[in-house]
Design a protein around this motif. Structure first.
Motif, mmCIF file in Angstrom:
data_model
loop_
_atom_site.group_PDB
_atom_site.id
_atom_site.type_symbol
_atom_site.label_atom_id
_atom_site.label_comp_id
_atom_site.label_asym_id
_atom_site.label_seq_id
_atom_site.Cartn_x
_atom_site.Cartn_y
_atom_site.Cartn_z
ATOM 1 N N ASP A 197 26.171 12.532 -4.893
ATOM 2 C CA ASP A 197 27.120 13.297 -4.104
ATOM 3 C C ASP A 197 27.226 12.604 -2.753
ATOM 4 O O ASP A 197 26.518 11.638 -2.481
ATOM 5 N N ASN A 198 28.089 13.152 -1.891
ATOM 6 C CA ASN A 198 28.348 12.500 -0.604
ATOM 7 C C ASN A 198 27.274 12.758 0.438
ATOM 8 O O ASN A 198 27.295 12.146 1.505
ATOM 9 N N SER A 199 26.346 13.665 0.165
ATOM 10 C CA SER A 199 25.333 13.965 1.169
ATOM 11 C C SER A 199 23.993 14.293 0.519
ATOM 12 O O SER A 199 23.922 14.707 -0.642
ATOM 13 N N THR A 200 22.949 14.091 1.311
ATOM 14 C CA THR A 200 21.602 14.459 0.906
ATOM 15 C C THR A 200 20.928 15.123 2.091
ATOM 16 O O THR A 200 21.319 14.905 3.243
ATOM 17 N N ASP A 201 19.938 15.955 1.839
ATOM 18 C CA ASP A 201 19.288 16.694 2.920
ATOM 19 C C ASP A 201 17.866 17.025 2.476
ATOM 20 O O ASP A 201 17.660 17.826 1.563
ATOM 21 N N LEU A 202 16.879 16.400 3.135
ATOM 22 C CA LEU A 202 15.489 16.591 2.751
ATOM 23 C C LEU A 202 14.911 17.914 3.233
ATOM 24 O O LEU A 202 13.809 18.292 2.833
ATOM 25 N N LEU A 203 15.641 18.642 4.097
ATOM 26 C CA LEU A 203 15.091 19.828 4.724
ATOM 27 C C LEU A 203 15.595 21.131 4.118
ATOM 28 O O LEU A 203 15.222 22.212 4.580
ATOM 29 N N LEU A 204 16.429 21.044 3.090
ATOM 30 C CA LEU A 204 16.934 22.262 2.463
ATOM 31 C C LEU A 204 15.822 22.967 1.690
ATOM 32 O O LEU A 204 14.972 22.331 1.072
ATOM 33 N N PRO A 213 13.564 8.708 -0.588
ATOM 34 C CA PRO A 213 14.409 9.846 -0.958
ATOM 35 C C PRO A 213 15.558 9.395 -1.854
ATOM 36 O O PRO A 213 15.861 8.203 -1.942
ATOM 37 N N PRO A 214 16.220 10.338 -2.524
ATOM 38 C CA PRO A 214 17.437 9.978 -3.247
ATOM 39 C C PRO A 214 18.518 9.526 -2.282
ATOM 40 O O PRO A 214 18.517 9.904 -1.106
ATOM 41 N N VAL A 215 19.430 8.714 -2.771
ATOM 42 C CA VAL A 215 20.508 8.195 -1.930
ATOM 43 C C VAL A 215 21.792 8.990 -2.177
ATOM 44 O O VAL A 215 22.008 9.541 -3.258
ATOM 45 N N ALA A 216 22.621 9.032 -1.150
ATOM 46 C CA ALA A 216 23.941 9.655 -1.254
ATOM 47 C C ALA A 216 25.012 8.582 -1.125
ATOM 48 O O ALA A 216 24.833 7.598 -0.403
ATOM 49 N N GLU A 217 26.103 8.761 -1.828
ATOM 50 C CA GLU A 217 27.234 7.835 -1.781
ATOM 51 C C GLU A 217 28.524 8.636 -1.907
ATOM 52 O O GLU A 217 28.496 9.808 -2.302
ATOM 53 N N GLY A 270 35.421 17.863 1.355
ATOM 54 C CA GLY A 270 35.625 17.635 2.785
ATOM 55 C C GLY A 270 34.927 18.693 3.626
ATOM 56 O O GLY A 270 34.792 19.854 3.232
ATOM 57 N N TRP A 271 34.489 18.281 4.826
ATOM 58 C CA TRP A 271 33.729 19.182 5.694
ATOM 59 C C TRP A 271 34.589 20.314 6.234
ATOM 60 O O TRP A 271 34.115 21.447 6.385
ATOM 61 N N LYS A 272 35.835 20.030 6.551
ATOM 62 C CA LYS A 272 36.679 21.081 7.116
ATOM 63 C C LYS A 272 36.903 22.198 6.104
ATOM 64 O O LYS A 272 36.766 23.384 6.435
ATOM 65 N N ALA A 273 37.249 21.842 4.882
ATOM 66 C CA ALA A 273 37.450 22.850 3.841
ATOM 67 C C ALA A 273 36.143 23.573 3.544
ATOM 68 O O ALA A 273 36.119 24.802 3.364
ATOM 69 N N THR A 274 35.035 22.833 3.501
ATOM 70 C CA THR A 274 33.738 23.459 3.248
ATOM 71 C C THR A 274 33.393 24.466 4.338
ATOM 72 O O THR A 274 32.912 25.574 4.054
ATOM 73 N N ALA A 321 23.423 19.008 -2.372
ATOM 74 C CA ALA A 321 22.723 17.824 -1.876
ATOM 75 C C ALA A 321 22.202 17.057 -3.077
ATOM 76 O O ALA A 321 21.823 17.659 -4.096
ATOM 77 N N VAL A 322 22.177 15.756 -2.963
ATOM 78 C CA VAL A 322 21.647 14.934 -4.056
ATOM 79 C C VAL A 322 20.202 15.342 -4.351
ATOM 80 O O VAL A 322 19.389 15.543 -3.443
ATOM 81 N N GLY A 323 19.891 15.504 -5.606
ATOM 82 C CA GLY A 323 18.550 15.879 -6.027
ATOM 83 C C GLY A 323 18.364 17.354 -6.266
ATOM 84 O O GLY A 323 17.303 17.784 -6.737
ATOM 85 N N THR A 324 19.394 18.157 -5.973
ATOM 86 C CA THR A 324 19.301 19.605 -6.177
ATOM 87 C C THR A 324 19.643 19.956 -7.620
ATOM 88 O O THR A 324 20.579 19.401 -8.191
#
Length: 352
Positions: A16-23, A44-48, A326-330, A345-348
């Motif tokens: 996915d476009n984002s990853t977050d280790l703190l979720l 960590p997993p990578v995001a692309e 997109g961030w605005k729509a999200t 997030a990637v890995g979820t």
């Protein structure tokens, strides 16, 4: 077209476009832990800018109560448990790398489904097939729309253009892929066990979901195995609808439909309407995937408000925007439907 109710679906985000280790974990989201065995869980997993998800469907909820993600690819009970890879990311090895980090083995999956042929959903397919074929002697089904093999170009309003990477059908077959092309709705794994629906080509009904007008395709004479793309023979024709765009739908027992999209070029509202029409089920329980609503200052931004209004009318229990939403729509979704939103997030692994 009737699909049987299932007990559970698990969807692991491999790209996915984002990853977050703190979720943090929640009722429906199992996150990659920051610490494991008194050590930071690195790398960590990578995001692309791409998408891929591993889908595990369980007919009888009691037969798969274990939430360990490594079990998602170990399908010992073929009558109740099926696993499919949905899209393969934007780079050759990104999905493989993340799957390895999560301890997931593709060699026993039941098939690969492509949401459409765009490179940010299909570039990893070749190397994934190579890895699968190194451990598996039987072919693996690849389900996709015939237009996924079109040679396409991105042509911007300012005249800039570039050819998009495309799939090679013969290459996929040579690597052990069994190509299953169809523009129709398809039931998986089979008619006797109708647990998962691929929508096939999605009818366009709404006025605000306009496809991908910057897309052109080479004419049919050029859509062969000849790799000569010189300007002298190039003949581009408008291909704005992305007809190969399709989604995955399951019917959760006593809950309703879960819809998974790649980019949602057909429009997330068109997709949900078609899912209801095909299944005869009116309740949307969860929506996950790309909604293709980037803040472009043009047609996609104009589609944000009417799209989100229609999502509110559909009233799903959960909304998980991914990839090209997109961030605005999200953020609009968060503001208007905070209790329904779950961050991707990637890995979820999302389980319902």
């Amino acid at each position: 077209m009737s699909i049987r109710e299932i007990g559970k679906i698990s969807i692991t985000i491999l790209m996915d476009n984002s990853t977050d280790l703190l979720l943090k974990n929640s009722a429906h989201a199992l996150r990659s832990p920051l610490i494991r065995n008194e050590r930071l869980n690195l790398p960590p997993p990578v995001a692309e800018h791409g998408f891929s998800a591993l889908i595990n469907i369980v007919n009888d909820h009691s037969s798969s109560s274990n939430s360990n993600r490594q079990n998602l690819t170990e399908n010992t009970d073929r009558n109740t448990n099926y696993t499919y890879l949905f899209d393969t990311g934007v780079t050759e090895d990104g999905v493989i790398r993340n799957a390895d980090l999560l301890g997931m083995d593709f060699s026993n999956i039941d098939g690969i489904i492509l949401s459409h042929g765009h490179f940010d959903h299909s570039t990893g397919l070749v190397n994934i097939l190579k890895k699968i074929s190194s451990k598996r002697s039987s072919p693996i089904d690849i389900f996709l729309h015939p237009d996924a093999f079109l040679r396409r170009w991105l042509v911007l309003p300012d005249g800039k253009k570039a050819r998009m990477p495309s799939l090679d059908e013969k290459q996929l077959e040579s690597l052990g892929g069994s190509i299953q092309k169809s523009d129709k709705a398809t039931i998986l794994p089979n008619k006797e066990n109708p647990f998962l629906l691929m929508t096939g080509q999605i009818p366009r009904k709404t006025s605000f979901e306009k496809g991908f007008p910057y897309q052109y395709a080479e004419n049919s004479d050029n859509n062969d195995n000849n790799n000569d793309h010189s300007e002298k023979i190039l003949n581009l024709v408008p291909d704005p609808l992305v007809k190969d765009d399709q989604a995955i739908v399951v019917n959760l027992r006593k809950k309703g439909l879960v819809a998974l999209t790649g980019c949602g070029h057909a429009g997330i509202i068109n997709t949900l309407k078609y899912a209801k029409d095909l299944t005869g089920v009116d309740k949307i329980y969860a929506i996950i995937g790309g909604f293709h609503l980037p803040a472009d200052g043009g047609i996609y931004e104009e589609a944000m408000d009417p799209t989100i209004e229609e999502i509110q009318k559909a009233d799903p229990e959960y909304i998980i925007p991914c990839h090209c939403t997109g961030w605005k729509a999200t953020n609009k979704i968060i503001d208007l439907m905070p209790d329904k939103f779950i961050q991707s997030a990637v890995g979820t692994t999302f389980s319902f």
